[in-house]
Motif scaffolding. Structure first.
Motif, mmCIF file in Angstrom:
data_model
loop_
_atom_site.group_PDB
_atom_site.id
_atom_site.type_symbol
_atom_site.label_atom_id
_atom_site.label_comp_id
_atom_site.label_asym_id
_atom_site.label_seq_id
_atom_site.Cartn_x
_atom_site.Cartn_y
_atom_site.Cartn_z
ATOM 1 N N THR A 4 9.812 7.948 9.127
ATOM 2 C CA THR A 4 9.178 8.415 7.899
ATOM 3 C C THR A 4 7.743 7.901 7.839
ATOM 4 O O THR A 4 7.358 6.989 8.581
ATOM 5 N N GLU A 5 6.973 8.465 6.950
ATOM 6 C CA GLU A 5 5.582 8.025 6.783
ATOM 7 C C GLU A 5 5.539 6.555 6.351
ATOM 8 O O GLU A 5 4.703 5.784 6.814
ATOM 9 N N ASP A 10 4.432 0.866 7.732
ATOM 10 C CA ASP A 10 4.914 -0.516 7.884
ATOM 11 C C ASP A 10 4.697 -1.020 9.306
ATOM 12 O O ASP A 10 4.300 -2.157 9.518
ATOM 13 N N ALA A 11 4.962 -0.178 10.292
ATOM 14 C CA ALA A 11 4.789 -0.563 11.695
ATOM 15 C C ALA A 11 3.321 -0.852 12.001
ATOM 16 O O ALA A 11 2.996 -1.824 12.684
ATOM 17 N N GLU A 16 -1.158 -5.189 12.527
ATOM 18 C CA GLU A 16 -2.414 -5.747 12.032
ATOM 19 C C GLU A 16 -2.243 -7.148 11.459
ATOM 20 O O GLU A 16 -3.145 -7.956 11.490
ATOM 21 N N ARG A 17 -1.066 -7.430 10.897
ATOM 22 C CA ARG A 17 -0.791 -8.734 10.293
ATOM 23 C C ARG A 17 0.550 -9.217 10.815
ATOM 24 O O ARG A 17 1.581 -8.655 10.498
ATOM 25 N N PRO A 18 0.553 -10.275 11.595
ATOM 26 C CA PRO A 18 1.818 -10.737 12.175
ATOM 27 C C PRO A 18 2.775 -11.246 11.101
ATOM 28 O O PRO A 18 2.371 -11.697 10.037
ATOM 29 N N VAL A 19 4.053 -11.172 11.402
ATOM 30 C CA VAL A 19 5.082 -11.706 10.520
ATOM 31 C C VAL A 19 5.149 -13.212 10.734
ATOM 32 O O VAL A 19 5.192 -13.686 11.862
#
Length: 70
Positions: A4-5, A10-11, A16-19
């Motif tokens: 989905t969009e 989210d991906a 761009e911002r690591p978990v």
């Protein structure tokens, strides 16, 4: 699985911002002593700040005396 969009966004955001994953946190005992809560406090961790960052996983440590709650 259908992409989905929202899932696609989210991906991209995760690239761009690591978990951040913190495998141990003793903030609960500090909160008991200070009478503050987990949602917003003056300690090094609260839910408000975790939500603001977005990609955050936290494991909280809790040691309970066997006689507690009896």
């Amino acid at each position: 699985m259908r992409v989905t969009e929202s899932l696609r966004k989210d991906a991209i955001s995760m690239r761009e911002r690591p978990v951040i994953a913190d495998a141990h946190c003793d903030v609960l005992s500090s909160l008991l002593a200070s009478k503050e809560d987990i949602f917003r406090n003056s300690h090094h961790l609260d839910i408000e700040r975790m939500r603001k960052y977005g990609g955050y996983v936290q494991f909280l440590a809790a040691c309970v005396e066997p006689s507690h709650g009896r």
